[in-house]
Design an enzyme around this catalytic site. Sequence first.
Site, PDB file in Angstrom:
ATOM      1  N   GLU A  74       0.811  -1.231   0.000  1.00  0.00           N
ATOM      2  CA  GLU A  74       0.000   0.000   0.000  1.00  0.00           C
ATOM      3  C   GLU A  74       0.841   1.276   0.000  1.00  0.00           C
ATOM      4  OE1 GLU A  74      -3.721   2.046   2.483  1.00  0.00           O
ATOM      5  OE2 GLU A  74      -2.931   0.099   3.093  1.00  0.00           O
ATOM      6  N   LYS A 116      -8.700  -1.068   1.106  1.00  0.00           N
ATOM      7  CA  LYS A 116      -9.734  -1.636   1.978  1.00  0.00           C
ATOM      8  C   LYS A 116     -10.431  -2.713   1.171  1.00  0.00           C
ATOM      9  CE  LYS A 116      -9.646  -0.229   6.062  1.00  0.00           C
ATOM     10  NZ  LYS A 116      -8.297  -0.773   6.086  1.00  0.00           N
TER      11      LYS A 116
END
Length: 431
Positions: free
Chosen positions: A232, A248
């Site tokens: 990420e 997410k």
Amino acid sequence: MRKITTKNIKNFPKLKEQLLSWAQQYDEVVWLDSNNYEQKYADFDAVLAVDAFTVLQTDYVDAFDKLKEYQSITKDWLFGYLSYDLKNDTENLVSQNPDHLLFPELFFFQPKKLFLLKQNEIELHYLYAVDDEIEDDWQEILNSYTSFSEESSEVKIKLKITKDSYFEKFQKIINHINRGDIYEMNFCQEFFAENTTINPLQVYQKLNNISNSPFATFLKVSNKFLLSASPERYIKKSGTQIVSQPIKGTAKRSTNKEEDEKLKYDLEHDQKERSENIMIVDLVRNDLSKTALKGSVQVPELCKIYTFDQVHQMISTITSKVAHTKSPVEVLRTTYPMGSMTGAPKVSAMKIIEEVEESKRGLYSGSVGYFTPDNDFDFNVVIRSILYNETNKYVSYSVGGAITAKAKAEAEYEECLLKAKAMREALLNKG
């Protein structure tokens, strides 16, 4: 001034190993590796920074002000990290949970020696290089090899939170959601091993071979290590453009191609996962708007599925524009900590995180990255990571997931175990 030398790369994978092996002689090391993962916003394939010329190390008190001053004065490459607990600088919050890793809450250094790898070239940027220092180092690098003669102790992993306790804490979070205190919270748990000795480079290489993630990191600050397989990006600045890419939504991979495609399809169309992602997109849009030029916040990718070796992930991309005069540290201050690791509303979520979690997060769910001399930056999110305090012989990795009203305790717990799998394998696999 930096002296810059360019070399051609004949064997990229071998040179990466040689660089990282050679770097172990220094007390300050930051290695960032994209693992050839195709990213639209990547500037380099890999970066190595070693050997501090100047250092900024501090706790959370006025941390961003100190970083702003340091960055504006040096006007050079700076490498380091922001710990999660800098939340206490940006908001009226505290961190009182136990900390056995004892990383400084903020650490940046100006490297004497910097290596930028892109395609078939490597640039060596040396600060105040003397005589034949660059050529001598280059020959040392080419002659380096990785040797793992040290014996690591047996790693006995324990849980900071039992499964029953996890379910109890999960219900407390749901109660907060039902009361309207929050509508999403990232709940993390720590796995740890005490009285344990590991070879950090060996464990990092195992973890990286398992995961091949685009924001892999090997960080060394004296006797403390971060071994990260992060997928990420937290935030990047390039000129006046800001890019944030929160994750997410997670699904496992399958070796069966048809089944794997179905897992990917199901994740893309999972309404619970999409709602979690969109909540954080809204939070990031709001954060970016604090420094953005009016009307410039955009969402070019919403809930896009990216595939990694271990998992499929749902990632959104949010962009904005800032004024040329805007301090890069202000962009970090007004977006930190990243929404994907807190929840929403952010401050309420962080207060509840402090109540229900059993460990100080520290560098976990913080960020590692760099500033350039041109006021640009790129920072990852410290997840899928092993942290090690060599002096205390303490090894730790934490995992978490977003809890919303629709979340199911058993499914969230299983997702945590899925995310923990690569770190566990890297620590327990002796091969």
